[in-house]
Design a protein around this motif. Structure first.
Motif, PDB file in Angstrom:
ATOM      1  N   LEU A 260       5.287   8.923 -18.794  1.00  0.00           N
ATOM      2  CA  LEU A 260       4.155   8.669 -19.256  1.00  0.00           C
ATOM      3  C   LEU A 260       3.395   7.559 -18.563  1.00  0.00           C
ATOM      4  N   GLU A 261       4.182   6.994 -17.680  1.00  0.00           N
ATOM      5  CA  GLU A 261       3.473   5.890 -16.850  1.00  0.00           C
ATOM      6  C   GLU A 261       2.927   6.488 -15.666  1.00  0.00           C
ATOM      7  N   ALA A 262       3.075   7.773 -15.145  1.00  0.00           N
ATOM      8  CA  ALA A 262       2.621   8.257 -13.909  1.00  0.00           C
ATOM      9  C   ALA A 262       1.115   8.069 -13.933  1.00  0.00           C
ATOM     10  N   LYS A 263       0.677   7.703 -12.959  1.00  0.00           N
ATOM     11  CA  LYS A 263      -1.005   7.130 -12.937  1.00  0.00           C
ATOM     12  C   LYS A 263      -1.644   8.562 -12.688  1.00  0.00           C
ATOM     13  N   PHE A 264      -2.978   8.495 -13.237  1.00  0.00           N
ATOM     14  CA  PHE A 264      -3.665   9.611 -13.199  1.00  0.00           C
ATOM     15  C   PHE A 264      -3.521  10.854 -13.946  1.00  0.00           C
ATOM     16  N   GLY A 265      -2.283  10.918 -14.571  1.00  0.00           N
ATOM     17  CA  GLY A 265      -1.891  11.954 -15.202  1.00  0.00           C
ATOM     18  C   GLY A 265      -1.118  13.020 -14.406  1.00  0.00           C
ATOM     19  N   ILE A 266      -0.411  12.595 -13.261  1.00  0.00           N
ATOM     20  CA  ILE A 266       0.071  13.504 -12.285  1.00  0.00           C
ATOM     21  C   ILE A 266       1.377  12.961 -12.283  1.00  0.00           C
ATOM     22  N   ARG A 267       2.213  13.867 -12.973  1.00  0.00           N
ATOM     23  CA  ARG A 267       3.805  13.621 -13.101  1.00  0.00           C
ATOM     24  C   ARG A 267       4.422  14.275 -11.943  1.00  0.00           C
ATOM     25  N   TYR A 268       4.872  13.531 -10.678  1.00  0.00           N
ATOM     26  CA  TYR A 268       5.485  14.132  -9.566  1.00  0.00           C
ATOM     27  C   TYR A 268       6.912  13.448  -9.548  1.00  0.00           C
ATOM     28  N   THR A 269       7.853  14.050  -9.462  1.00  0.00           N
ATOM     29  CA  THR A 269       9.331  13.691  -9.216  1.00  0.00           C
ATOM     30  C   THR A 269       9.572  13.355  -7.882  1.00  0.00           C
ATOM     31  N   LEU A 270      10.377  12.408  -7.625  1.00  0.00           N
ATOM     32  CA  LEU A 270      10.827  11.874  -6.223  1.00  0.00           C
ATOM     33  C   LEU A 270      11.478  12.982  -5.231  1.00  0.00           C
ATOM     34  N   TYR A 271      12.431  13.569  -6.138  1.00  0.00           N
ATOM     35  CA  TYR A 271      13.084  14.562  -5.289  1.00  0.00           C
ATOM     36  C   TYR A 271      13.005  16.008  -5.443  1.00  0.00           C
TER      37      TYR A 271
ATOM     38  N   ARG B  35      13.136   8.480 -20.326  1.00  0.00           N
ATOM     39  CA  ARG B  35      12.822   8.692 -21.400  1.00  0.00           C
ATOM     40  C   ARG B  35      11.429   8.611 -21.859  1.00  0.00           C
ATOM     41  N   ASP B  36      10.953   9.326 -23.070  1.00  0.00           N
ATOM     42  CA  ASP B  36       9.500   9.536 -23.273  1.00  0.00           C
ATOM     43  C   ASP B  36       9.377   9.489 -24.681  1.00  0.00           C
TER      44      ASP B  36
ATOM     45  N   PRO C  37      13.707  12.478 -13.372  1.00  0.00           N
ATOM     46  CA  PRO C  37      13.320  11.434 -13.007  1.00  0.00           C
ATOM     47  C   PRO C  37      13.991  11.208 -11.742  1.00  0.00           C
ATOM     48  N   PRO C  38      13.714   9.950 -10.589  1.00  0.00           N
ATOM     49  CA  PRO C  38      12.526   9.408 -11.284  1.00  0.00           C
ATOM     50  C   PRO C  38      11.095   9.793 -10.696  1.00  0.00           C
ATOM     51  N   TYR C  39      10.033   9.262 -11.399  1.00  0.00           N
ATOM     52  CA  TYR C  39       8.493   9.573 -11.020  1.00  0.00           C
ATOM     53  C   TYR C  39       7.896   8.624 -10.170  1.00  0.00           C
ATOM     54  N   ILE C  40       7.263   9.448  -9.308  1.00  0.00           N
ATOM     55  CA  ILE C  40       6.358   8.614  -8.211  1.00  0.00           C
ATOM     56  C   ILE C  40       4.853   8.043  -9.002  1.00  0.00           C
ATOM     57  N   LEU C  41       4.872   6.737  -9.049  1.00  0.00           N
ATOM     58  CA  LEU C  41       3.983   6.197  -9.698  1.00  0.00           C
ATOM     59  C   LEU C  41       2.666   6.476  -9.397  1.00  0.00           C
ATOM     60  N   HIS C  42       2.373   6.492  -7.984  1.00  0.00           N
ATOM     61  CA  HIS C  42       0.973   6.831  -7.537  1.00  0.00           C
ATOM     62  C   HIS C  42       1.214   7.805  -6.315  1.00  0.00           C
ATOM     63  N   SER C  43       1.060   9.103  -6.987  1.00  0.00           N
ATOM     64  CA  SER C  43       1.384  10.394  -6.231  1.00  0.00           C
ATOM     65  C   SER C  43       0.409  10.521  -5.273  1.00  0.00           C
TER      66      SER C  43
ATOM     67  N   ASN D 251       1.085  -1.317   0.136  1.00  0.00           N
ATOM     68  CA  ASN D 251       0.071  -0.044  -0.021  1.00  0.00           C
ATOM     69  C   ASN D 251       0.813   1.190  -0.044  1.00  0.00           C
ATOM     70  N   MET D 252       1.964   0.916  -0.724  1.00  0.00           N
ATOM     71  CA  MET D 252       2.762   2.310  -1.017  1.00  0.00           C
ATOM     72  C   MET D 252       3.323   2.389  -2.344  1.00  0.00           C
ATOM     73  N   THR D 253       3.612   3.659  -2.752  1.00  0.00           N
ATOM     74  CA  THR D 253       3.868   3.919  -3.970  1.00  0.00           C
ATOM     75  C   THR D 253       5.224   3.422  -4.518  1.00  0.00           C
ATOM     76  N   VAL D 254       5.381   3.046  -5.827  1.00  0.00           N
ATOM     77  CA  VAL D 254       6.589   2.653  -6.476  1.00  0.00           C
ATOM     78  C   VAL D 254       6.916   3.685  -7.505  1.00  0.00           C
ATOM     79  N   ALA D 255       8.121   3.524  -7.857  1.00  0.00           N
ATOM     80  CA  ALA D 255       8.622   4.637  -9.304  1.00  0.00           C
ATOM     81  C   ALA D 255       8.843   4.117 -10.327  1.00  0.00           C
ATOM     82  N   THR D 256       9.028   5.311 -11.246  1.00  0.00           N
ATOM     83  CA  THR D 256       9.652   4.974 -12.614  1.00  0.00           C
ATOM     84  C   THR D 256      10.390   5.682 -13.163  1.00  0.00           C
ATOM     85  N   ASN D 257      11.457   5.284 -14.455  1.00  0.00           N
ATOM     86  CA  ASN D 257      11.943   6.376 -14.948  1.00  0.00           C
ATOM     87  C   ASN D 257      11.059   6.851 -16.091  1.00  0.00           C
ATOM     88  N   TYR D 258      10.152   6.754 -16.317  1.00  0.00           N
ATOM     89  CA  TYR D 258       9.349   6.892 -17.614  1.00  0.00           C
ATOM     90  C   TYR D 258       8.006   7.734 -17.341  1.00  0.00           C
TER      91      TYR D 258
END
Length: 335
Positions: free
Chosen positions: A73-84, A141-142, A92-98, A64-71
């Protein structure tokens, strides 16, 4: 009986209002958190279609915690939020479930690095230095915008090296390539490279024969023997990718690495989850994700052809990589 997961975000897609509310709440928390107190990166390092999606879902949902991705366009719900916290939101990387909380110690971050192309000449996957490979492992990469920036390698403290049977892996990648043909409305290619064994073997034939001149330079005196291996070009990409992954993790970075084989999920998924969560310092709060094995395509090849493929892998893989692959050899060894 009332569903115990009904109140969590993993049971259903949240409404737009819930997304916004949870996102804002987590954003406030993260914005107050210094970079040095944010989780370190644990790469989920995989050749595409090795079981990446299942592993991401398993960690995301059962912890029940988020993972992250280098990509991005994979960010869920259209929200692109960087980890740092950085000067640009495109880093990058991007939080997958912000709208979910961050893990405390390590955040599993998806990366395919580079060198896994399907329809490309050998120069595209053989002329890759180990530094090129490492740089792409930490780059965004996008498909629409090319490469973004990359994060500091010091943020990567652990890695999971995911492997799947090479034959199943390259056929799955072929199926992904067909989806790209479909998106691009490449009707003529879809008619040639059909969604079956015949279509896949046509792709192998094209890859094996189209760039003979380059392959002669690569394999030199061994070229005649390599030519006898069906689908050797696609398998060669797979070998080189895992060779480079091993070298990056164990020779250059020298970071703790967990090897995961996709097929082991089908043997004992809970045991594999236990190893994975222990490695990531995570607690399983749910037992929700069920493993459904992907298709196997071993019957696309004869027994003799499969033996030739394994012998080819043994010849060109690092000894340490061959140790990982050897379980797939039908008699435990290669001819």
């Amino acid at each position: 009986m009332e569903n115990p997961y009904a109140s969590t975000v993993i049971w259903r897609d949240p409404t737009p209002e819930e997304i916004e509310e949870r996102y804002e709440r987590q954003k406030i928390i993260r914005d107050k958190l210094p970079n040095e107190n944010r989780p370190s990166i644990a790469w989920l390092m995989s050749f595409p279609n090795s079981g990446t999606s299942y592993t991401m879902r398993l960690v995301n949902i059962d912890s029940n915690m988020t993972v992250a991705t280098n990509y991005p366009l994979e960010a869920k719900f259209g929200i692109r939020y960087t980890l740092y916290n950085q000067s640009s939101s495109e880093f990058p990387p991007y939080i997958l479930h912000s709208n979910l909380t961050l893990p405390q110690r390590y955040i599993m971050t998806k990366t395919h690095c580079t060198g896994y192309c399907t329809l490309c000449p050998p120069v595209k996957y053989t002329n890759i230095t180990i530094q090129d490979f490492l740089d792409d492992c930490r780059s965004s990469r996008d498909s629409n915008f090319g490469a973004y920036d990359r994060y500091a390698i010091g943020r990567v403290e652990k890695a999971i090296h995911l492997m799947r049977h090479p034959i199943d892996n390259i056929v799955s990648n072929y199926n992904l390539q067909r989806k790209k043909f479909l998106r691009n409305n490449s009707t003529s290619l879809l008619e040639v490279f059909t969604n079956d064994q015949q279509g896949f073997l046509k792709m192998c034939e094209a890859s094996d024969n189209q760039w003979r001149k380059q392959e002669k330079k690569i394999f030199q005196d061994n070229y005649k023997d390599v030519r006898k291996v069906r689908c050797h070009a696609l398998i060669h990409r797979w070998i080189l990718w895992h060779n480079r992954a091993f070298e990056v993790l164990h020779t250059i970075l020298k970071i703790p690495t967990l090897n995961i084989w996709y097929e082991d999920y089908g043997v004992n998924a809970k045991k594999e989850r236990e190893k994975l969560f222990k490695f990531l310092d995570l607690e399983a709060v749910f037992d929700y994700v069920i493993f459904e094995s992907g298709k196997t395509y071993l019957d696309y090849f004869t027994t003799e052809e499969r033996h030739q493929i394994m012998a080819f892998i043994k010849t060109y893989a690092r000894p340490e990589v061959w140790e990982m692959v050897q379980r797939y050899a039908e008699d435990g060894t290669a001819p």
